[in-house]
Design a protein around this motif. Sequence first.
Motif, short mmCIF file in Angstrom:
data_model
loop_
_atom_site.label_atom_id
_atom_site.label_comp_id
_atom_site.label_asym_id
_atom_site.label_seq_id
_atom_site.Cartn_x
_atom_site.Cartn_y
_atom_site.Cartn_z
N SER A 1 0.84 -1.18 0.00
CA SER A 1 0.00 0.00 0.00
C SER A 1 0.89 1.24 0.00
O SER A 1 1.70 1.44 0.91
CB SER A 1 -0.90 -0.06 1.24
OG SER A 1 -1.64 1.10 1.36
N GLN B 1 0.86 5.13 0.21
CA GLN B 1 -0.13 6.07 0.75
C GLN B 1 0.38 7.50 0.72
O GLN B 1 1.14 7.92 1.59
CB GLN B 1 -0.49 5.66 2.19
CG GLN B 1 -0.97 4.21 2.27
CD GLN B 1 -1.31 3.76 3.68
OE1 GLN B 1 -0.99 4.42 4.66
NE2 GLN B 1 -1.98 2.60 3.80
N GLY B 2 -0.02 8.23 -0.31
CA GLY B 2 0.32 9.66 -0.40
C GLY B 2 1.81 9.92 -0.45
O GLY B 2 2.31 10.86 0.16
N HIS C 1 -0.88 7.36 -4.59
CA HIS C 1 -1.64 6.37 -3.83
C HIS C 1 -1.83 5.15 -4.71
O HIS C 1 -2.40 5.27 -5.80
CB HIS C 1 -3.03 6.90 -3.46
CG HIS C 1 -3.03 7.98 -2.43
ND1 HIS C 1 -3.20 7.73 -1.10
CD2 HIS C 1 -2.87 9.32 -2.55
CE1 HIS C 1 -3.16 8.87 -0.42
NE2 HIS C 1 -2.97 9.86 -1.28
N GLY D 1 4.40 10.80 3.07
CA GLY D 1 3.62 9.59 2.82
C GLY D 1 4.21 8.35 3.46
O GLY D 1 5.26 8.40 4.11
#
Length: 225
Positions: free
Chosen positions: A5, A7-8, A23, A58
């Motif tokens: 994952s 994430q940002g 993302h 992130g």
Amino acid sequence: ETLLSIQGVSKYYDDTLAVDNVHLEIQKGEIFALLGASGSGKSTLLRMLAGFETPTDGRIILAGKDITHLPPYERTINMMFQSYALFPHMSVEQNLAFGLKQERLPQGEIHDRVQRMLKLVHMEKYARRKPHQLSGGQRQRVALARSLAKQPKLLLLDEPMGALDKKLRTRMQLEVVDILESVGVTCVMVTHDQEEAMTMADRIAIMDEGYIAQVGTPMNIYESP
Ligand code: ADP
Ligand code: ADP
């Protein structure tokens, strides 16, 4: 099931925004391609996954664990460089065993894994050869076997066909996909070649000036204007 994952995640080099708020959710067993022109931020994103660069912003989560600030050797992630990164003075077998010896695996386990890897990439007959005695396709297969020998959760491929000529490239794309699928390893690859992404990947993210412009299956991407 999500394995990776992102994430940002952003990355600045001084004033240059190389990666812009990315993302992405990558599924277990998926072959995922980052596709884009030169300078679009693909390699920077890949290097952050490998741990060679730290995001400015992130988080990166692998199998539920935040790895954003872990050093490369503590991640169960392996990067395959182009085939010329094989050690020239070592045989195929020695190249495959090298990383496993560094991990201090027992001798028997190293031997078993090397044999399994040779078989996986159809190189049993070439175990004693040095890289310069192999064809381009064979070197490519050894490089792939070497990165799979450590049994990473995630395999990163940086322009995997970059060192191969056009004719060999198409055949190797299919061969590499076969090998990856037979192992079931999750894979993120970087390429600037649309056809390569279409042939190899389950899903593609198109990068443009650091951000993700589009994500989809090869069919989605092909059908959109
Ligand atoms: P790609 O892999 O898509 O060619 P990169 O990730 O190499 O793109 O580069 C994205 C942007 O970041 C480019 O503008 C590039 O010049 C810049 N960049 C990449 N690496 C560095 C670095 N080590 N120092 C400064 N700028 C960099
Ligand atoms: P592949 O299709 O597996 O890449 P090629 O068709 O290029 O292999 O090569 C066919 C055979 O020629 C292989 O068995 C390989 O061992 C041999 N060969 C190719 N290049 C070389 C080289 N530079 N030195 C020694 N043998 C080579």
